[in-house]
Write a protein that holds these residues in place. Structure first.
Motif, short mmCIF file in Angstrom:
data_model
loop_
_atom_site.label_atom_id
_atom_site.label_comp_id
_atom_site.label_asym_id
_atom_site.label_seq_id
_atom_site.Cartn_x
_atom_site.Cartn_y
_atom_site.Cartn_z
N UNK A 236 0.84 -1.20 0.00
CA UNK A 236 0.00 0.00 0.00
C UNK A 236 0.87 1.24 0.00
N UNK A 237 0.54 2.19 -0.82
CA UNK A 237 1.21 3.49 -0.82
C UNK A 237 0.26 4.54 -0.25
N UNK A 238 0.78 5.38 0.63
CA UNK A 238 -0.02 6.45 1.25
C UNK A 238 0.52 7.78 0.75
N UNK A 239 -0.26 8.51 -0.02
CA UNK A 239 0.14 9.83 -0.52
C UNK A 239 -0.03 10.86 0.59
N UNK A 240 1.01 11.64 0.84
CA UNK A 240 0.97 12.59 1.95
C UNK A 240 1.16 14.03 1.44
N UNK A 241 2.29 14.62 1.71
CA UNK A 241 2.56 15.99 1.29
C UNK A 241 4.06 16.22 1.37
N UNK A 242 4.46 17.49 1.47
CA UNK A 242 5.87 17.81 1.59
C UNK A 242 6.42 17.38 2.95
N UNK A 243 7.72 17.15 3.01
CA UNK A 243 8.33 16.65 4.25
C UNK A 243 8.32 17.68 5.38
N UNK A 244 8.08 18.95 5.07
CA UNK A 244 8.06 19.98 6.11
C UNK A 244 6.65 20.27 6.62
N UNK B 138 1.31 10.52 7.87
CA UNK B 138 1.24 9.40 6.93
C UNK B 138 2.27 8.34 7.24
N UNK B 139 3.48 8.77 7.62
CA UNK B 139 4.52 7.81 7.97
C UNK B 139 4.14 7.02 9.21
N UNK B 140 3.51 7.69 10.18
CA UNK B 140 3.08 7.01 11.40
C UNK B 140 1.96 6.01 11.10
N UNK B 141 1.04 6.38 10.21
CA UNK B 141 -0.03 5.46 9.81
C UNK B 141 0.58 4.22 9.14
N UNK B 142 1.56 4.42 8.27
CA UNK B 142 2.22 3.29 7.61
C UNK B 142 2.86 2.37 8.65
N UNK B 143 3.50 2.95 9.64
CA UNK B 143 4.14 2.16 10.71
C UNK B 143 3.11 1.33 11.46
N UNK B 144 1.98 1.96 11.81
CA UNK B 144 0.91 1.27 12.53
C UNK B 144 0.36 0.10 11.71
N UNK B 145 0.14 0.34 10.43
CA UNK B 145 -0.40 -0.72 9.56
C UNK B 145 0.58 -1.88 9.43
N UNK B 146 1.84 -1.56 9.26
CA UNK B 146 2.85 -2.62 9.10
C UNK B 146 3.00 -3.47 10.36
N UNK B 147 2.82 -2.83 11.51
CA UNK B 147 3.02 -3.54 12.77
C UNK B 147 1.78 -4.31 13.23
N UNK B 148 0.62 -4.02 12.63
CA UNK B 148 -0.61 -4.60 13.15
C UNK B 148 -1.43 -5.39 12.14
N UNK B 149 -1.06 -5.35 10.87
CA UNK B 149 -1.79 -6.11 9.86
C UNK B 149 -0.81 -7.06 9.18
N UNK C 213 3.16 -1.19 3.96
CA UNK C 213 2.66 0.16 3.66
C UNK C 213 3.82 1.16 3.73
N UNK C 214 3.77 2.15 2.85
CA UNK C 214 4.81 3.18 2.85
C UNK C 214 4.19 4.53 2.54
N UNK C 215 4.75 5.58 3.16
CA UNK C 215 4.27 6.95 2.92
C UNK C 215 5.09 7.59 1.81
N UNK C 216 4.42 8.29 0.91
CA UNK C 216 5.08 8.98 -0.19
C UNK C 216 4.95 10.49 0.00
N UNK C 217 6.06 11.21 -0.15
CA UNK C 217 6.00 12.67 -0.16
C UNK C 217 5.47 13.12 -1.52
N UNK C 218 4.46 14.00 -1.50
CA UNK C 218 3.81 14.44 -2.74
C UNK C 218 3.54 15.94 -2.70
#
Length: 319
Positions: A33-41, A48-59, A64-69
């Protein structure tokens, strides 16, 4: 006879072991799964990165990975083109997309559904104290960062300027991400910047650490006018002390950040995603304080698209 059976058994074990090693026999295929987020600042990226971490650790069997967009508008198009599976975006942009309005006229997005409302996104108009800008009208003739191309911040900048009788021809507009705008403010290359993000915003904190800055504030009457023109914009207060040098509360407007998903994802997967997010809030909060606003009570507040059946099932079970 016994020897033949023994040889066959050993041969079978060897074959099975080889298949396991080569991955031919496996438990479950991994879902990416890719999660589209925003700029790194901004705020989208750490959330989005935290959501990816939660999904990877619990499903199980999920990667899952967060993308800067470029953020909201870009993320909506990424969902539409099925280049990502999840995205964070502003609720006003989501509404325009599913209705085929404004920047999505003729390109209605029909494969996007909601998981949860996340947190308020505050429209912050950052000005250098030495730029002599006290109101929106004072932006005329100034160098202003209006947000990255395809971002919700840029859409908000255009809307607000228009309501106050200005457009890009009246300013020296610069299409910059949050990080780029912060850098230009610090170097005194621009006078002001529009940012739409959860507070505190890393980019603003960065500028405030080295520059004297202010946030433009709106009167009650101006907030009423903004809300009437754009119903998703509601009054909000940025508390004193949010940024270095911000000594008084500042009244501005905000909308809602929401988490959306490609409607093609299965009910079971989206149910698991929703459950993982709400049962692991502390991990999200550890990544960014704004995640404190992610609550079951507010999960549907400001949601401008239909909920995915998987998310709806999770909320219904909690009633």
């Amino acid at each position: 006879m016994f020897k033949k059976k023994k040889t066959f058994f050993i041969f079978t074990v060897v074959i099975l072991f080889s298949l396991l090693l080569t991955g031919v026999v496996s438990a479950q295929p991994t879902t990416f799964l890719s999660i589209a987020t925003g700029g790194t600042s901004g705020t989208y990226y750490p959330i989005g990165g935290a959501i990816a971490k939660v999904l990877n650790e619990n499903i199980e069997n999920l990667n899952a990975s967060a993308q800067s967009t470029g953020a909201s508008v870009t993320n909506t198009r990424l969902i539409y083109n099925q280049e990502v599976e999840l995205a964070i975006l502003q609720n006003d942009i989501a509404n325009y997309a599913i209705k085929g309005e404004r920047q999505f006229e003729g390109n209605q997005v029909n494969n996007m559904q909601g998981i949860a409302a996340l947190y308020p996104e505050v429209i912050q108009i950052i000005v250098r104290d030495d730029a002599n800008i006290k109101s929106i009208a004072d932006l005329k003739g100034k160098s202003v960062a209006v947000g990255a191309p395809g971002s919700g911040a840029e859409a908000n900048a255009s809307q607000i300027l228009s309501l106050f009788g200005l457009d890009y021809e009246d300013i020296d507009e610069d299409y910059l991400s949050f990080g780029e705008a912060a850098s230009r403010l610090k170097d005194r290359q621009i006078d002001a910047a529009f940012l739409t993000a959860g507070i505190p915003t890393a980019a603003v904190m960065d500028v405030a650490a080295t520059q004297s800055i202010s946030l433009l504030k709106f009167s009650d009457q101006e907030i009423k006018a903004l809300n009437e023109a754009y119903p998703y914009l509601t009054g909000v207060t940025v508390p004193a002390g949010t940024y270095n040098g911000l000594e008084t509360d500042v009244q501005t407007v905000a909308l809602q950040a929401i988490l959306v998903v490609d409607s093609d994802l299965s009910e079971e997967l989206v149910y698991n995603i929703t459950q993982a997010i709400f049962e692991n809030r502390e991990t999200l909060i550890a990544a960014h304080a704004r995640a404190k606003d992610i609550t079951l009570e507010g999960a549907k507040t400001g949601m401008t698209v239909d909920l995915h059946p998987g998310a709806q099932k999770y909320y219904q079970e909690l009633k």
